[in-house]
Enzyme design. Sequence first.
Site, mmCIF file in Angstrom:
data_model
loop_
_atom_site.group_PDB
_atom_site.id
_atom_site.type_symbol
_atom_site.label_atom_id
_atom_site.label_comp_id
_atom_site.label_asym_id
_atom_site.label_seq_id
_atom_site.Cartn_x
_atom_site.Cartn_y
_atom_site.Cartn_z
ATOM 1 N N GLN A 285 9.552 24.540 2.450
ATOM 2 C CA GLN A 285 9.755 23.241 3.073
ATOM 3 C C GLN A 285 8.502 22.805 3.830
ATOM 4 O OE1 GLN A 285 12.014 21.269 2.413
ATOM 5 N NE2 GLN A 285 13.936 22.329 2.005
ATOM 6 N N CYS A 442 17.115 16.405 -1.617
ATOM 7 C CA CYS A 442 15.872 15.699 -1.305
ATOM 8 C C CYS A 442 15.815 14.351 -2.012
ATOM 9 C CB CYS A 442 14.662 16.550 -1.681
ATOM 10 S SG CYS A 442 14.602 17.019 -3.414
#
Length: 486
Positions: A285, A442
């Site tokens: 991330q 996402c």
Amino acid sequence: MSEETQNKQPPETREYPLDLLSVESLDIEAQGIAHRPDGKVVFIEGALPFELVTANVYRKKSTFEKAVVMAIHRESSQRVRPECPHFGMHTGACGGCKMQHLHVSAQVAVKQRVLEDNLWHIGKLKAENLLRPIEGPAWGYRYRARLSVRYVRKKGAVLVGFHERKSSYVADMRECHVLPPHVSDMLLPLRELIAGMDARESIPQIELACGDEVTAMVLRHMEPLSDSDLARLRGFAAANPGLQWWLQPGGLDTVKLLDDAVQELNYGLPEFGVVMPFKPTDFTQVNPHINQVLVSRALRLLDVQPHERVIDWFCGLGNFTLPLATRAKEVLGIEGSEVLVARSRENFERNKPASSARRVLSATTFVARNLFEMTPALLSKDGMADKWLVDPPREGAFELFKSLAALHQQLVTGVPCDDGVNQQSLVLGDWTPPKRIVYVSCNPATLARDAGVLLESGAYRCTAAGVVNMFPHTAHVESIAVFERA
């Protein structure tokens, strides 16, 4: 009348230009949305909701126009001064951020609306509850980035940074406030370093990956580096403690450390007593501050019990898998990449022994499988699980959820579905769908599409959803949703 004089007049007496546009809302690309008297939509870069503006139209279509704000005659209360001097609508402005002129809390509200709109218009559903947004530091958060490099021969200088707005050119960046401060401070020295290298014209990019203690930079070079260039890189690393150079002469399989490293590139998840080693080319991330909160939130929402079996779909390096192994009886991690599965196994073995922060990790297995080719037969073979954690890439988990819906339909109707390959009927035995699914996304559009598959099947309801501000000042929308078996 000058614009300055206009802005000093009371609103009720101010004289506005005839082509004045009233901005009604903001789209996810941070463009203000206005309508002309004939109903034609105008998308205005740099304009915010409730502002009165004049704009320069640069593209006209039959149903819409695109424009850039020229003057603001009534300013939004949510407008703020951009932190970065390279942000703006001007030529040469950096294109890395789109929302620096909008207050961070308002950015989150825009992203929440995008999530809700996608769930409704694509998935035909509304979450029963809206989760509180996950937020973190607005600056210095970007621990991963791809910095473009370009040698400008006419100027005899090197540029290092993101692309210019709407351009393939590299922005003339001297600082960047979304990068960690120590990386921002390196931008100008990096330009000087590469400008002095023999290979300065054959270096197109630097991949950045920061861990908790180490900063890795992967130098892409199209030609072999000379001994003097290697010496310059070593000198730069010595002047910046914690910096590691990795070299990439070809594809990703050619990436290797310049020199043996003393420190390991890793990040920690302190709440779970887990440390995650990774390579700079592995997916991790971008925002480690948000990642820690996200993992904690996901596990709380999943509410894993000590007697339960959990499947972590699209498990990657084990970012969720290893924390799950501190809670569940058994965990299965499934990922499409053999390389990542191997890395997940290494991370599990590294963290498996008990520590002062936690017990021994529970039984955990990792499997490599193309999840974009999932079938009901493959899904049933993975066995029954009490809970699922799903964290797919932007493409979503469509085939996985279609297979789950097909198996649920067989359980409800008693009519066997085929195995998806040989067109033979499946025998499920005691297999049942998971009681709860937590989906980390996402891409709100693919989340909404996949959620629609679950709800249309009648198998699940969406009990909660919310946004995760993983990328402040950008248009990227990260989100999380919870599905309960109906």
